[in-house]
Design a protein around this motif. Structure first.
Motif, short mmCIF file in Angstrom:
data_model
loop_
_atom_site.label_atom_id
_atom_site.label_comp_id
_atom_site.label_asym_id
_atom_site.label_seq_id
_atom_site.Cartn_x
_atom_site.Cartn_y
_atom_site.Cartn_z
N ARG A 73 0.83 -1.20 0.00
CA ARG A 73 0.00 0.00 0.00
C ARG A 73 0.87 1.26 0.00
N ALA A 74 1.95 1.23 0.79
CA ALA A 74 2.84 2.38 0.86
C ALA A 74 3.51 2.63 -0.48
N LEU A 75 3.93 1.56 -1.15
CA LEU A 75 4.58 1.70 -2.45
C LEU A 75 3.60 2.25 -3.49
N ARG A 76 2.34 1.76 -3.42
CA ARG A 76 1.35 2.25 -4.37
C ARG A 76 1.04 3.72 -4.11
N GLY A 77 1.02 4.12 -2.83
CA GLY A 77 0.81 5.52 -2.50
C GLY A 77 1.92 6.41 -3.04
N LEU A 78 3.16 5.92 -2.96
CA LEU A 78 4.29 6.67 -3.50
C LEU A 78 4.19 6.80 -5.03
N ASP A 79 3.68 5.76 -5.67
CA ASP A 79 3.52 5.79 -7.12
C ASP A 79 2.49 6.86 -7.52
N TYR A 80 1.40 6.94 -6.78
CA TYR A 80 0.41 7.98 -7.05
C TYR A 80 1.01 9.37 -6.83
N GLN A 81 1.83 9.51 -5.80
CA GLN A 81 2.46 10.80 -5.52
C GLN A 81 3.38 11.21 -6.66
N ARG A 82 4.12 10.24 -7.21
CA ARG A 82 5.00 10.54 -8.35
C ARG A 82 4.19 10.97 -9.57
N GLN A 83 3.07 10.30 -9.79
CA GLN A 83 2.22 10.68 -10.92
C GLN A 83 1.67 12.09 -10.74
N ARG A 84 1.25 12.42 -9.52
CA ARG A 84 0.72 13.75 -9.24
C ARG A 84 1.81 14.81 -9.43
N ASP A 85 3.01 14.52 -8.91
CA ASP A 85 4.11 15.48 -9.05
C ASP A 85 4.45 15.72 -10.52
N ALA A 86 4.44 14.65 -11.32
CA ALA A 86 4.75 14.77 -12.75
C ALA A 86 3.68 15.60 -13.46
N LEU A 87 2.41 15.39 -13.07
CA LEU A 87 1.31 16.14 -13.68
C LEU A 87 1.41 17.62 -13.34
N LEU A 88 1.67 17.93 -12.07
CA LEU A 88 1.78 19.33 -11.66
C LEU A 88 2.99 20.01 -12.28
N LEU A 89 4.08 19.26 -12.45
CA LEU A 89 5.27 19.82 -13.08
C LEU A 89 4.98 20.19 -14.53
N GLN A 90 4.29 19.32 -15.24
CA GLN A 90 3.95 19.61 -16.64
C GLN A 90 3.05 20.83 -16.73
N GLN A 91 2.09 20.93 -15.82
CA GLN A 91 1.20 22.09 -15.82
C GLN A 91 1.97 23.37 -15.51
N GLU A 92 2.91 23.30 -14.60
CA GLU A 92 3.71 24.47 -14.26
C GLU A 92 4.59 24.90 -15.44
N GLN A 93 5.16 23.94 -16.16
CA GLN A 93 5.97 24.26 -17.33
C GLN A 93 5.12 24.93 -18.41
N ASP A 94 3.88 24.46 -18.57
CA ASP A 94 2.98 25.08 -19.54
C ASP A 94 2.70 26.53 -19.16
N ARG A 95 2.46 26.78 -17.86
CA ARG A 95 2.20 28.13 -17.40
C ARG A 95 3.41 29.03 -17.62
N ALA A 96 4.60 28.51 -17.29
CA ALA A 96 5.82 29.30 -17.43
C ALA A 96 6.04 29.70 -18.89
N ARG A 97 5.74 28.79 -19.82
CA ARG A 97 5.92 29.10 -21.23
C ARG A 97 4.98 30.23 -21.67
N VAL A 98 3.71 30.14 -21.25
CA VAL A 98 2.75 31.18 -21.60
C VAL A 98 3.18 32.51 -21.01
N GLN A 99 3.63 32.50 -19.76
CA GLN A 99 4.04 33.75 -19.12
C GLN A 99 5.26 34.37 -19.79
N ARG A 100 6.20 33.55 -20.24
CA ARG A 100 7.37 34.08 -20.95
C ARG A 100 6.95 34.79 -22.22
#
Length: 237
Positions: A73-100
């Motif tokens: 369960r702990a490993l699966r929770g970490l996997d979800y956290q990695r997926q969330r972090d990757a999704l938020l990072l991509q969204q942040e990169q998209d925002r940064a590009r638009v702002q530039r």
């Protein structure tokens, strides 16, 4: 996913529109609030969908007889956290590009040409609390900013500082906010039953302009009225 493909297509389009060279900006740029709202809702939907899947799996795996160990369960929770972090990072990169792109468009304002016959010209400066233009100059409103234009060359010669009384209808929106670490990842509309309508009754100060309190996941948070997303935690419980 279809929505992900749409986002990848819409974001470059938004960047292109917001970053058109200033010399071509003879008219005020239109707002893209509807498009930004759609993008924000889809981004939030993806985050919510991932969080819902995580909670469902964690709940089911904790049931007796599930056959899932605590370590699994702990490993699966970490996997979800990695997926969330990757999704938020991509969204942040998209925002940064638009702002530039927006920053580049703002920096190019001094190269803009605004003909005296353009509808971007401010014909009544006093309506915007502007002082009379200096001799040989006139005001214009370009890319959400008041500028001073030379009558002879029709080129922007200076950009006026933003004032609290300036109009906002033509101002390009800033980067869309992301869910912050530790904040509930869900939208809370102003009509939701989660909204706190009497902050004083909970010894809370008045909410800042454009925000309201809500109780979400055991926390009292401040919610941005435009995006309907929590922006800060006012109280842990």
């Amino acid at each position: 996913m279809v929505w992900q493909s749409m986002i990848r297509w819409l974001l470059p389009c938004l960047s292109v529109f917001m970053a058109m060279p200033a010399w071509a900006q003879l008219e005020p740029l239109p707002r893209f609030e509807a498009l930004e709202k759609q993008l924000q809702m889809e981004e939030q939907r993806q985050v919510d969908q991932l969080e819902t899947a995580r909670q469902r799996e964690m709940t089911l795996s904790a049931l007796p007889g599930s056959g899932v160990s605590a370590a699994e369960r702990a490993l699966r929770g970490l996997d979800y956290q990695r997926q969330r972090d990757a999704l938020l990072l991509q969204q942040e990169q998209d925002r940064a590009r638009v702002q530039r792109e927006r920053d580049l468009a703002d920096a190019a304002l001094l190269n803009a040409r605004v003909p005296a016959i353009s509808t971007a010209v401010v014909s009544e400066p006093t309506a915007y609390l502007l002082p009379p233009a200096p001799p040989g100059k006139y005001y214009a409103r370009v890319n959400g900013r008041f500028v001073l234009v030379d009558s002879t060359s029709e080129l922007v010669v200076s950009i006026l500082p933003v004032q609290p009384t300036d109009p906002t209808a033509d101002v390009p929106l800033g980067p869309r906010p992301l869910p912050h670490a530790g904040l509930p990842v869900r939208r809370v509309s102003a009509t939701s039953a989660l909204v706190i309508h009497n902050p004083a009754g909970l010894s809370l100060p008045a909410a800042p302009a454009g925000q309201y309190y809500a109780r979400v996941d055991g926390k009292i948070v401040l919610v941005d009225a435009r995006t309907e997303l929590p922006v800060s935690i006012a109280r842990a419980g």
